[in-house]
Design a protein around this motif. Structure first.
Motif, PDB file in Angstrom:
ATOM      1  N   CYS A 195       0.825  -1.220   0.000  1.00  0.00           N
ATOM      2  CA  CYS A 195       0.000   0.000   0.000  1.00  0.00           C
ATOM      3  C   CYS A 195       0.850   1.258   0.000  1.00  0.00           C
ATOM      4  CB  CYS A 195      -0.901   0.031   1.235  1.00  0.00           C
ATOM      5  SG  CYS A 195      -2.043  -1.343   1.320  1.00  0.00           S
ATOM      6  N   ASN A 196       2.157   1.080   0.068  1.00  0.00           N
ATOM      7  CA  ASN A 196       3.029   2.242   0.242  1.00  0.00           C
ATOM      8  C   ASN A 196       3.820   2.519  -1.021  1.00  0.00           C
ATOM      9  OD1 ASN A 196       2.418   2.339   3.149  1.00  0.00           O
ATOM     10  ND2 ASN A 196       3.510   0.373   3.128  1.00  0.00           N
ATOM     11  N   LEU A 197       3.759   3.745  -1.457  1.00  0.00           N
ATOM     12  CA  LEU A 197       4.440   4.119  -2.681  1.00  0.00           C
ATOM     13  C   LEU A 197       5.640   5.004  -2.389  1.00  0.00           C
ATOM     14  CD1 LEU A 197       1.424   5.059  -4.966  1.00  0.00           C
ATOM     15  CD2 LEU A 197       2.556   2.841  -4.671  1.00  0.00           C
ATOM     16  N   PHE A 198       6.648   4.801  -3.181  1.00  0.00           N
ATOM     17  CA  PHE A 198       7.801   5.683  -3.190  1.00  0.00           C
ATOM     18  C   PHE A 198       7.686   6.527  -4.455  1.00  0.00           C
ATOM     19  CE2 PHE A 198      12.184   6.294  -4.808  1.00  0.00           C
ATOM     20  CZ  PHE A 198      12.635   7.137  -3.809  1.00  0.00           C
ATOM     21  N   ILE A 199       7.766   7.806  -4.282  1.00  0.00           N
ATOM     22  CA  ILE A 199       7.607   8.706  -5.430  1.00  0.00           C
ATOM     23  C   ILE A 199       8.860   9.558  -5.575  1.00  0.00           C
ATOM     24  CG2 ILE A 199       6.284  10.600  -6.429  1.00  0.00           C
ATOM     25  CD1 ILE A 199       4.490   8.662  -3.913  1.00  0.00           C
ATOM     26  N   TYR A 200       9.443   9.517  -6.750  1.00  0.00           N
ATOM     27  CA  TYR A 200      10.655  10.274  -6.991  1.00  0.00           C
ATOM     28  C   TYR A 200      10.424  11.261  -8.132  1.00  0.00           C
ATOM     29  CZ  TYR A 200      15.653  11.070  -6.643  1.00  0.00           C
ATOM     30  OH  TYR A 200      16.874  11.646  -6.420  1.00  0.00           O
ATOM     31  N   SER A 233      12.937  20.580  -0.322  1.00  0.00           N
ATOM     32  CA  SER A 233      12.478  19.234  -0.635  1.00  0.00           C
ATOM     33  C   SER A 233      13.599  18.445  -1.300  1.00  0.00           C
ATOM     34  CB  SER A 233      11.287  19.295  -1.583  1.00  0.00           C
ATOM     35  OG  SER A 233      11.090  18.029  -2.196  1.00  0.00           O
ATOM     36  N   LYS A 234      13.663  17.180  -0.958  1.00  0.00           N
ATOM     37  CA  LYS A 234      14.617  16.322  -1.648  1.00  0.00           C
ATOM     38  C   LYS A 234      13.980  15.707  -2.892  1.00  0.00           C
ATOM     39  CE  LYS A 234      17.469  15.130   2.329  1.00  0.00           C
ATOM     40  NZ  LYS A 234      17.864  14.080   3.299  1.00  0.00           N
ATOM     41  N   CYS A 235      12.784  16.154  -3.197  1.00  0.00           N
ATOM     42  CA  CYS A 235      12.083  15.735  -4.407  1.00  0.00           C
ATOM     43  C   CYS A 235      11.696  14.260  -4.420  1.00  0.00           C
ATOM     44  CB  CYS A 235      12.858  16.095  -5.670  1.00  0.00           C
ATOM     45  SG  CYS A 235      13.066  17.883  -5.835  1.00  0.00           S
ATOM     46  N   PHE A 236      11.633  13.691  -3.261  1.00  0.00           N
ATOM     47  CA  PHE A 236      11.024  12.370  -3.211  1.00  0.00           C
ATOM     48  C   PHE A 236      10.188  12.250  -1.942  1.00  0.00           C
ATOM     49  CE2 PHE A 236      13.296  10.099   0.118  1.00  0.00           C
ATOM     50  CZ  PHE A 236      14.493  10.789   0.215  1.00  0.00           C
ATOM     51  N   LEU A 293       7.616  11.589 -13.133  1.00  0.00           N
ATOM     52  CA  LEU A 293       7.505  10.973 -11.819  1.00  0.00           C
ATOM     53  C   LEU A 293       7.895   9.511 -11.869  1.00  0.00           C
ATOM     54  CD1 LEU A 293       4.111  12.173 -10.279  1.00  0.00           C
ATOM     55  CD2 LEU A 293       6.421  13.013  -9.811  1.00  0.00           C
ATOM     56  N   LYS A 294       8.559   9.085 -10.842  1.00  0.00           N
ATOM     57  CA  LYS A 294       8.791   7.657 -10.671  1.00  0.00           C
ATOM     58  C   LYS A 294       7.887   7.232  -9.527  1.00  0.00           C
ATOM     59  CE  LYS A 294      12.832   5.279  -9.104  1.00  0.00           C
ATOM     60  NZ  LYS A 294      14.291   5.214  -9.205  1.00  0.00           N
ATOM     61  N   VAL A 295       6.989   6.362  -9.795  1.00  0.00           N
ATOM     62  CA  VAL A 295       6.041   5.926  -8.753  1.00  0.00           C
ATOM     63  C   VAL A 295       6.118   4.414  -8.633  1.00  0.00           C
ATOM     64  CG1 VAL A 295       3.648   5.920  -7.984  1.00  0.00           C
ATOM     65  CG2 VAL A 295       4.530   7.859  -9.302  1.00  0.00           C
ATOM     66  N   GLN A 296       6.589   3.954  -7.511  1.00  0.00           N
ATOM     67  CA  GLN A 296       6.790   2.516  -7.304  1.00  0.00           C
ATOM     68  C   GLN A 296       6.323   2.125  -5.919  1.00  0.00           C
ATOM     69  OE1 GLN A 296      11.044   2.865  -7.459  1.00  0.00           O
ATOM     70  NE2 GLN A 296      11.115   2.129  -9.564  1.00  0.00           N
ATOM     71  N   LEU A 297       6.145   0.826  -5.759  1.00  0.00           N
ATOM     72  CA  LEU A 297       5.925   0.374  -4.383  1.00  0.00           C
ATOM     73  C   LEU A 297       7.170   0.687  -3.576  1.00  0.00           C
ATOM     74  CD1 LEU A 297       4.181  -3.106  -4.651  1.00  0.00           C
ATOM     75  CD2 LEU A 297       3.200  -0.928  -3.894  1.00  0.00           C
ATOM     76  N   ILE A 330      -0.011   3.761  -9.212  1.00  0.00           N
ATOM     77  CA  ILE A 330       1.204   3.485  -9.981  1.00  0.00           C
ATOM     78  C   ILE A 330       0.888   3.526 -11.477  1.00  0.00           C
ATOM     79  CG2 ILE A 330       2.906   1.728 -10.596  1.00  0.00           C
ATOM     80  CD1 ILE A 330       2.797   0.771  -7.675  1.00  0.00           C
ATOM     81  N   GLN A 331      -0.185   2.811 -11.856  1.00  0.00           N
ATOM     82  CA  GLN A 331      -0.554   2.771 -13.278  1.00  0.00           C
ATOM     83  C   GLN A 331      -0.776   4.185 -13.824  1.00  0.00           C
ATOM     84  OE1 GLN A 331      -0.276   0.104 -15.099  1.00  0.00           O
ATOM     85  NE2 GLN A 331       0.350  -0.870 -13.174  1.00  0.00           N
ATOM     86  N   ALA A 332      -1.436   4.999 -13.042  1.00  0.00           N
ATOM     87  CA  ALA A 332      -1.802   6.314 -13.553  1.00  0.00           C
ATOM     88  C   ALA A 332      -0.657   7.319 -13.481  1.00  0.00           C
ATOM     89  CB  ALA A 332      -3.004   6.851 -12.772  1.00  0.00           C
ATOM     90  N   MET A 333       0.178   7.185 -12.478  1.00  0.00           N
ATOM     91  CA  MET A 333       1.119   8.270 -12.213  1.00  0.00           C
ATOM     92  C   MET A 333       2.578   7.959 -12.502  1.00  0.00           C
ATOM     93  SD  MET A 333      -0.944  10.614 -11.404  1.00  0.00           S
ATOM     94  CE  MET A 333       0.229  11.868 -10.929  1.00  0.00           C
ATOM     95  N   ASN A 334       2.940   6.697 -12.605  1.00  0.00           N
ATOM     96  CA  ASN A 334       4.341   6.411 -12.887  1.00  0.00           C
ATOM     97  C   ASN A 334       4.679   6.903 -14.284  1.00  0.00           C
ATOM     98  OD1 ASN A 334       6.945   5.408 -12.445  1.00  0.00           O
ATOM     99  ND2 ASN A 334       6.424   3.511 -13.563  1.00  0.00           N
ATOM    100  N   GLY A 335       5.768   7.628 -14.381  1.00  0.00           N
ATOM    101  CA  GLY A 335       6.173   8.172 -15.670  1.00  0.00           C
ATOM    102  C   GLY A 335       5.455   9.454 -16.034  1.00  0.00           C
ATOM    103  N   PHE A 336       4.615   9.891 -15.150  1.00  0.00           N
ATOM    104  CA  PHE A 336       3.860  11.105 -15.431  1.00  0.00           C
ATOM    105  C   PHE A 336       4.783  12.306 -15.520  1.00  0.00           C
ATOM    106  CE2 PHE A 336       1.340  14.776 -14.507  1.00  0.00           C
ATOM    107  CZ  PHE A 336       0.265  14.578 -15.347  1.00  0.00           C
TER     108      PHE A 336
END
Length: 472
Positions: free
Chosen positions: A387-392, A427-430, A458-462, A445-451
């Motif tokens: 349920c937890n995402l890492f966003i870079y 911000s460290k941008c992540f 954006l990098k959106v991963q578990l 993830i499907q909607a936002m990764n690579g956005f």
DNA sequence: TGTTATT
């Protein structure tokens, strides 16, 4: 001073315990007369204690020992005025500690020097604690909280660091149940001035190996502050931390007011030509949607609440932001959403995805807000596995709130955290976003990764689980 | 890749 008094008291103990009941230790004479000249001949059968008697805290007591078991152990240092084992208010369970007051101050000092940390009671793995109860210290203005210690540092190490600034009465490393240091400690001086001197000299003065920030030296929380802290923690656990997530709950009106406020802000900022982070994000989102020829349906993570609601506007679409933010002339609306009353875009989770979707926000924002409940800072909470995402590659301007806004459309965000450099506040941008269920996380993830936002995607991963050490 | 911890 303590040692001297204790020594003197030791010498007098037998005599004192036999002959006096506190009269000799009256406040006026206590200072210089302690242990030296207890006036004999004032026996009493009524239990009485000195006016300057000390209430002791006794810690590390086996839970199978009650008052009658403990009495003999402590009686050898003097006559006991009161001995109470602490019990849980509700369950009555023995808390492993007690309060002890001797009739005489000297007895307490003697017991402290003879027993404190000197022996370990059966079944305990740490030595007995015998020291003045916190209630005795009268104002915690001599006690320091020390943070950012190295977890290897011992009481002695800390003492050495602090002893130059005054007489240390107490020094305790905070430890978890396993005995591991939490990297912080309490240090109590004899006076406020000494404590202040230590703060001046040591706070921020150095960074311990392995610590993430420089040494913290400050006055310890007062009781009131401690209570506040507890309440905050409880509030966090009860999920009250985020008014936005409970629009129909007790704070619904407040949440709505917040949304209106934000909508107004966005509107005015947009008119001024400056794009706040959300507006910038919205613009980027629209650009991306145009580029991908998304119509707002394909990735829609949530379904409308009723049949006559327009089909899901894909999450981050912002239909009604006034529009200098359009990029390349693209004004923003997917065909299905275009022209529809934005206010009807209610999603399954009951949240209007973007505050700007409230027509009401334009024009009548100045109405008085309801009395806001005290805002409880969000505490970081990890959701269940998956349920937890890492966003870079977040925009520099994004904070926790913007991050949450960005992911709210995909489900219940229970936590959002942008990492900030402590020194610069940049911000460290992540960051991290936690949902309350894995499906929302996957959808996000499907909607936002690579956005794409600006030049970045954006990098959106578990989030990597704690044990997995390898980078992706 | 959840940073700071309050007996």
């Amino acid at each position: 001073m303590y040692i001297k008094m204790a020594t003197l008291a030791n010498g007098q103990a037998d005599n004192a315990s036999l002959s006096t009941n506190g009269l000799g230790g009256s406040p006026g004479s206590a200072g210089h007369m302690n242990g030296l000249s207890h006036s004999p001949g004032n026996p009493s059968t009524i239990p009485m204690k000195d006016h300057d008697a000390i209430k002791l805290f006794i810690g590390q007591i086996p839970r199978n020992l009650d008052e009658k078991d403990l009495k003999p152990l402590f009686e050898e240092f003097g006559k006991i005025y009161e001995l109470t084992v602490l019990k849980d208010r509700f369950t009555g369970m023995h808390k492993g500690c007690a309060f002890l007051t001797y009739c005489e101050r000297e007895s307490a000092l003697k017991a402290q020097s003879a027993l404190h940390e000197q022996k370990t009671l059966p079944g305990m793995n740490r030595p007995i604690q015998v020291k003045p109860a916190d209630s005795e210290s009268r104002g915690e203005d001599r006690k320091l909280f020390v943070g950012m210690l190295n977890k290897q540092q011992s009481e002695d190490d800390v003492r050495r660091l602090f002893e130059a600034f005054g007489n240390i009465e107490e020094c305790t490393i905070l430890r978890g149940p396993d005995g591991n240091s939490k990297g912080c400690a309490f240090v109590k001086y004899s006076s406020h001035a000494e404590a202040q001197a230590a703060i001046n000299a040591l706070h921020g003065s150095q960074t311990m190996p392995g610590a993430s920030s420089s040494l913290v030296v400050k006055f310890a929380d007062t009781d009131k502050e401690r209570t506040m802290r507890r309440m905050q923690q409880m509030a966090g656990q009860m999920g009250m931390f985020n008014p936005m997530a409970i629009p129909f709950g007790a704070y619904g009106a407040y949440a709505q007011a917040l949304m209106q406020q934000q909508a107004a802000l966005m509107a005015s900022v947009a008119q001024g030509g400056y794009l706040n982070p959300m507006a910038a994000f919205a613009a980027a989102q629209m650009q991306q949607m145009a580029a991908l020829n998304m119509n707002g349906l394909a990735a829609a993570p949530m379904t409308p609440t009723s049949g006559n609601t327009p089909p899901g506007i894909t999450a981050p679409a912002v239909p009604s932001i006034p529009s200098p933010i359009g990029v390349n002339g693209f004004t923003g609306l997917p065909p299905q959403a275009n022209g529809q009353p934005a206010a009807e875009a209610v999603f399954a989770n009951g949240i209007h995805p973007y505050p700007a979707a409230y027509p009401a926000a334009y024009g009548q924002i100045s109405q008085a807000f309801p009395q806001p409940p005290p805002m409880i800072p969000q505490q970081q909470r990890e959701g269940p596995e998956g349920c937890n995402l890492f966003i870079y590659h977040l925009p520099q301007e994004f904070g926790d709130a913007e991050l949450m806004q960005m992911f709210l459309p995909f489900g219940n965000v229970i936590s959002s955290k942008v990492f900030v450099d402590r020194a610069t506040n940049q911000s460290k941008c992540f960051g991290f976003v936690s949902f309350d269920n894995p499906a929302s996380a996957q959808t996000a993830i499907q909607a936002m990764n690579g956005f794409q936002i600006g030049m970045k995607r954006l990098k959106v991963q578990l989030k990597r689980p704690k044990d997995a050490n390898r980078p992706y």
